[in-house]
Design a protein around this motif. Structure first.
Motif, PDB file in Angstrom:
ATOM      1  N   THR A   1     -42.282  15.939 -14.733  1.00 10.68           N
ATOM      2  CA  THR A   1     -43.356  15.379 -15.561  1.00 10.68           C
ATOM      3  C   THR A   1     -42.813  14.281 -16.475  1.00 10.68           C
ATOM      4  OG1 THR A   1     -44.507  17.497 -15.513  1.00 10.68           O
ATOM      5  CG2 THR A   1     -45.146  15.962 -17.249  1.00 10.68           C
ATOM      6  N   VAL A   2     -41.632  14.509 -17.066  1.00 13.28           N
ATOM      7  CA  VAL A   2     -41.011  13.505 -17.931  1.00 13.28           C
ATOM      8  C   VAL A   2     -40.693  12.245 -17.125  1.00 13.28           C
ATOM      9  CG1 VAL A   2     -38.992  12.982 -19.369  1.00 13.28           C
ATOM     10  CG2 VAL A   2     -40.089  15.232 -19.534  1.00 13.28           C
ATOM     11  N   VAL A   3     -40.169  12.411 -15.914  1.00 16.37           N
ATOM     12  CA  VAL A   3     -39.860  11.265 -15.048  1.00 16.37           C
ATOM     13  C   VAL A   3     -41.138  10.489 -14.724  1.00 16.37           C
ATOM     14  CG1 VAL A   3     -39.125  10.624 -12.712  1.00 16.37           C
ATOM     15  CG2 VAL A   3     -37.734  12.193 -14.077  1.00 16.37           C
ATOM     16  N   ALA A   4     -42.215  11.205 -14.403  1.00 17.48           N
ATOM     17  CA  ALA A   4     -43.492  10.542 -14.089  1.00 17.48           C
ATOM     18  C   ALA A   4     -44.016   9.770 -15.304  1.00 17.48           C
ATOM     19  CB  ALA A   4     -44.517  11.575 -13.625  1.00 17.48           C
ATOM     20  N   ASP A   5     -43.888  10.351 -16.499  1.00 14.30           N
ATOM     21  CA  ASP A   5     -44.315   9.674 -17.723  1.00 14.30           C
ATOM     22  C   ASP A   5     -43.505   8.393 -17.938  1.00 14.30           C
ATOM     23  OD1 ASP A   5     -45.629   9.355 -20.347  1.00 14.30           O
ATOM     24  OD2 ASP A   5     -43.660   9.907 -21.161  1.00 14.30           O
ATOM     25  N   ALA A   6     -42.191   8.495 -17.768  1.00  7.90           N
ATOM     26  CA  ALA A   6     -41.326   7.322 -17.939  1.00  7.90           C
ATOM     27  C   ALA A   6     -41.694   6.236 -16.936  1.00  7.90           C
ATOM     28  CB  ALA A   6     -39.863   7.723 -17.781  1.00  7.90           C
ATOM     29  N   GLN A   7     -41.933   6.638 -15.684  1.00 11.31           N
ATOM     30  CA  GLN A   7     -42.279   5.656 -14.662  1.00 11.31           C
ATOM     31  C   GLN A   7     -43.625   4.995 -14.952  1.00 11.31           C
ATOM     32  OE1 GLN A   7     -41.748   7.800 -10.972  1.00 11.31           O
ATOM     33  NE2 GLN A   7     -39.590   7.214 -10.872  1.00 11.31           N
ATOM     34  N   SER A   8     -44.553   5.734 -15.556  1.00  8.97           N
ATOM     35  CA  SER A   8     -45.848   5.137 -15.910  1.00  8.97           C
ATOM     36  C   SER A   8     -45.694   4.088 -17.018  1.00  8.97           C
ATOM     37  CB  SER A   8     -46.848   6.219 -16.331  1.00  8.97           C
ATOM     38  OG  SER A   8     -46.527   6.736 -17.600  1.00  8.97           O
TER      39      SER A   8
ATOM     40  N   GLY B   1     -26.161   6.246 -11.054  1.00  5.11           N
ATOM     41  CA  GLY B   1     -26.836   4.953 -11.187  1.00  5.11           C
ATOM     42  C   GLY B   1     -26.415   3.935 -10.147  1.00  5.11           C
ATOM     43  N   LYS B   2     -25.165   4.015  -9.700  1.00 10.52           N
ATOM     44  CA  LYS B   2     -24.701   3.101  -8.650  1.00 10.52           C
ATOM     45  C   LYS B   2     -25.481   3.309  -7.355  1.00 10.52           C
ATOM     46  CE  LYS B   2     -19.893   2.731 -10.187  1.00 10.52           C
ATOM     47  NZ  LYS B   2     -18.501   3.132  -9.856  1.00 10.52           N
ATOM     48  N   GLN B   3     -25.912   4.531  -7.107  1.00 11.85           N
ATOM     49  CA  GLN B   3     -26.650   4.858  -5.885  1.00 11.85           C
ATOM     50  C   GLN B   3     -28.165   4.762  -6.087  1.00 11.85           C
ATOM     51  OE1 GLN B   3     -24.953   5.579  -2.996  1.00 11.85           O
ATOM     52  NE2 GLN B   3     -23.160   5.082  -4.231  1.00 11.85           N
ATOM     53  N   GLN B   4     -28.635   5.233  -7.228  1.00 14.78           N
ATOM     54  CA  GLN B   4     -30.071   5.385  -7.457  1.00 14.78           C
ATOM     55  C   GLN B   4     -30.707   4.158  -8.091  1.00 14.78           C
ATOM     56  OE1 GLN B   4     -31.703   8.073  -6.356  1.00 14.78           O
ATOM     57  NE2 GLN B   4     -33.610   7.145  -6.981  1.00 14.78           N
ATOM     58  N   HIS B   5     -29.991   3.466  -8.941  1.00 13.71           N
ATOM     59  CA  HIS B   5     -30.471   2.311  -9.708  1.00 13.71           C
ATOM     60  C   HIS B   5     -31.511   2.756 -10.738  1.00 13.71           C
ATOM     61  CE1 HIS B   5     -28.142  -0.149  -7.070  1.00 13.71           C
ATOM     62  NE2 HIS B   5     -28.766   0.350  -6.020  1.00 13.71           N
ATOM     63  N   GLY B   6     -31.803   1.884 -11.679  1.00  9.80           N
ATOM     64  CA  GLY B   6     -32.713   2.227 -12.765  1.00  9.80           C
ATOM     65  C   GLY B   6     -31.949   2.826 -13.927  1.00  9.80           C
ATOM     66  N   THR B   7     -32.552   3.792 -14.602  1.00 10.23           N
ATOM     67  CA  THR B   7     -31.958   4.453 -15.759  1.00 10.23           C
ATOM     68  C   THR B   7     -31.686   5.903 -15.404  1.00 10.23           C
ATOM     69  OG1 THR B   7     -33.149   2.982 -17.256  1.00 10.23           O
ATOM     70  CG2 THR B   7     -32.342   5.054 -18.192  1.00 10.23           C
TER      71      THR B   7
ATOM     72  N   GLY C   1     -43.023   2.081 -16.991  1.00  7.58           N
ATOM     73  CA  GLY C   1     -42.145   1.067 -16.427  1.00  7.58           C
ATOM     74  C   GLY C   1     -40.662   1.377 -16.507  1.00  7.58           C
ATOM     75  N   ILE C   2     -40.300   2.627 -16.740  1.00  8.59           N
ATOM     76  CA  ILE C   2     -38.889   3.010 -16.818  1.00  8.59           C
ATOM     77  C   ILE C   2     -38.542   3.813 -15.563  1.00  8.59           C
ATOM     78  CG2 ILE C   2     -37.133   4.279 -18.120  1.00  8.59           C
ATOM     79  CD1 ILE C   2     -39.013   3.956 -20.596  1.00  8.59           C
ATOM     80  N   PRO C   3     -37.762   3.239 -14.649  1.00  9.80           N
ATOM     81  CA  PRO C   3     -37.364   3.976 -13.449  1.00  9.80           C
ATOM     82  C   PRO C   3     -36.271   4.986 -13.810  1.00  9.80           C
ATOM     83  CG  PRO C   3     -36.398   1.783 -13.428  1.00  9.80           C
ATOM     84  CD  PRO C   3     -37.263   1.871 -14.652  1.00  9.80           C
ATOM     85  N   LEU C   4     -36.663   6.192 -14.153  1.00 10.33           N
ATOM     86  CA  LEU C   4     -35.765   7.202 -14.715  1.00 10.33           C
ATOM     87  C   LEU C   4     -35.368   8.246 -13.691  1.00 10.33           C
ATOM     88  CD1 LEU C   4     -34.495   8.363 -17.384  1.00 10.33           C
ATOM     89  CD2 LEU C   4     -36.569   9.749 -17.580  1.00 10.33           C
ATOM     90  N   SER C   5     -34.093   8.642 -13.747  1.00 10.92           N
ATOM     91  CA  SER C   5     -33.581   9.792 -13.002  1.00 10.92           C
ATOM     92  C   SER C   5     -32.924  10.722 -14.019  1.00 10.92           C
ATOM     93  CB  SER C   5     -32.542   9.365 -11.969  1.00 10.92           C
ATOM     94  OG  SER C   5     -33.119   8.519 -11.011  1.00 10.92           O
ATOM     95  N   ILE C   6     -33.091  12.032 -13.828  1.00  7.93           N
ATOM     96  CA  ILE C   6     -32.534  13.016 -14.757  1.00  7.93           C
ATOM     97  C   ILE C   6     -31.632  13.973 -13.979  1.00  7.93           C
ATOM     98  CG2 ILE C   6     -33.035  14.891 -16.366  1.00  7.93           C
ATOM     99  CD1 ILE C   6     -35.759  13.577 -16.892  1.00  7.93           C
ATOM    100  N   VAL C   7     -30.426  14.194 -14.523  1.00 11.78           N
ATOM    101  CA  VAL C   7     -29.488  15.158 -13.970  1.00 11.78           C
ATOM    102  C   VAL C   7     -29.161  16.147 -15.081  1.00 11.78           C
ATOM    103  CG1 VAL C   7     -27.181  15.517 -12.992  1.00 11.78           C
ATOM    104  CG2 VAL C   7     -28.498  13.456 -12.399  1.00 11.78           C
ATOM    105  N   VAL C   8     -29.222  17.450 -14.764  1.00 15.50           N
ATOM    106  CA  VAL C   8     -28.887  18.491 -15.736  1.00 15.50           C
ATOM    107  C   VAL C   8     -27.686  19.254 -15.207  1.00 15.50           C
ATOM    108  CG1 VAL C   8     -29.690  20.580 -16.910  1.00 15.50           C
ATOM    109  CG2 VAL C   8     -31.290  18.700 -16.473  1.00 15.50           C
ATOM    110  N   ILE C   9     -26.678  19.398 -16.074  1.00 14.93           N
ATOM    111  CA  ILE C   9     -25.534  20.230 -15.700  1.00 14.93           C
ATOM    112  C   ILE C   9     -25.417  21.364 -16.716  1.00 14.93           C
ATOM    113  CG2 ILE C   9     -24.330  18.343 -14.546  1.00 14.93           C
ATOM    114  CD1 ILE C   9     -22.416  18.280 -16.940  1.00 14.93           C
ATOM    115  N   PRO C  10     -25.041  22.543 -16.274  1.00 15.55           N
ATOM    116  CA  PRO C  10     -24.941  23.675 -17.196  1.00 15.55           C
ATOM    117  C   PRO C  10     -23.725  23.552 -18.109  1.00 15.55           C
ATOM    118  CG  PRO C  10     -24.247  24.324 -14.993  1.00 15.55           C
ATOM    119  CD  PRO C  10     -24.732  22.909 -14.894  1.00 15.55           C
TER     120      PRO C  10
END
Length: 189
Positions: A50-57, A85-91, A59-68
Motif C-alpha cells: 500500500t505504501v509503494v502504491a501511494d508513493a507511485q501515485s 537500485g542498480k537492478q530495479q531503478h527508482g528509489t 510519482g515516486i518509483p519506490l521499492s522497499i526491502v525489509v531485513i530482520p
C-alpha cells in the motif's frame, strides 16, 4: 630505512549486511521484481505494498526491502539499497528494526537522509517507518533554491546599479561647482 605508512583512512568496500548472502541478494531482487516489496515472511507485506502504491501515485518509483534485526553497521543498509537500485531503478529504501538505508536515481541524498532520519528507530514496525519515509518525500520542498538564487541575483544587480548611480551623482556634484566658479581653463574644455 624508515618504515612506510599507509593511510589509516582507506575507504571501506561496500558491504551487504552480514546475513545477506549472494543467493539471499538474488532472492531479494526476485521478490522486489514481483511487487516492489521484499520482506521476511509475514512482515507487513500488504501494508508495504500500500505504501509503494501511494508513493507511485505521487510519482515516486519506490521499492522497499525489509531485513530482520539490525546489521553490524547501518551503512550496510545503504549498500544493499544501492545493489537493489542498480537492478530495479527508482528509489529503494531498506528497513531494519531501527535503521534505514536508501538509494535513489532521482532524489537527492540530502532529501533521502532527511526522510531517513524521521523513519529510524521504529522497533521493527516497517510499515510505519515506510509511511513516515514516503510522507517526507511527498512533502513539497519548503525551500525553493531557484527563488532564493533569483532574489540574491536581483539584490546584487540593484546594489551594483545603486552604487553606480551614487558615484555618477557625486561626480556631477563635484563638477558643477567648478563650472559655476568659472575657473580659468574650464571654458576651454
Amino acid at each position: 630505512m624508515a618504515p612506510s605508512h599507509t593511510s589509516v583512512f582507506t575507504p571501506m568496500a561496500a558491504k551487504l549486511p552480514p546475513e545477506i548472502t549472494e543467493s539471499g541478494l538474488k532472492a531479494i531482487l526476485a521478490d522486489v521484481e514481483d511487487n516492489r516489496v521484499a520482506t521476511p515472511v509475514g512482515k507487513g507485506q500488504s501494508g508495504l505494498e500500500t505504501v509503494v502504491a501511494d508513493a507511485q501515485s505521487h510519482g515516486i518509483p519506490l521499492s522497499i526491502v525489509v531485513i530482520p534485526g539490525n546489521p553490524g553497521h547501518d551503512s550496510n543498509l545503504r549498500d544493499l539499497a544501492t545493489e537493489v537500485g542498480k537492478q530495479q531503478h527508482g528509489t529503494v529504501v531498506v528497513l531494519s528494526d531501527d535503521w534505514v538505508g536508501t538509494y535513489s536515481d532521482s532524489i537527492s541524498r540530502v532529501t533521502l537522509e532527511w526522510a531517513e532520519d524521521a523513519a529510524k528507530s521504529k522497533q521493527g514496525n516497517s510499515v510505519e517507518a515506510a509511511r513516515i519515509f514516503v510522507g517526507r518525500l511527498e512533502e513539497p520542498e519548503s525551500v525553493s533554491w531557484t527563488a532564493i538564487t533569483l532574489v540574491l541575483l536581483a539584490i546584487t544587480v540593484l546594489a551594483t546599479g545603486g552604487l553606480y548611480w551614487v558615484k555618477a551623482r557625486r561626480a556631477r556634484e563635484e563638477l558643477t561647482p567648478a563650472v559655476a566658479a568659472g575657473r580659468p581653463g574650464d571654458a576651454d574644455r
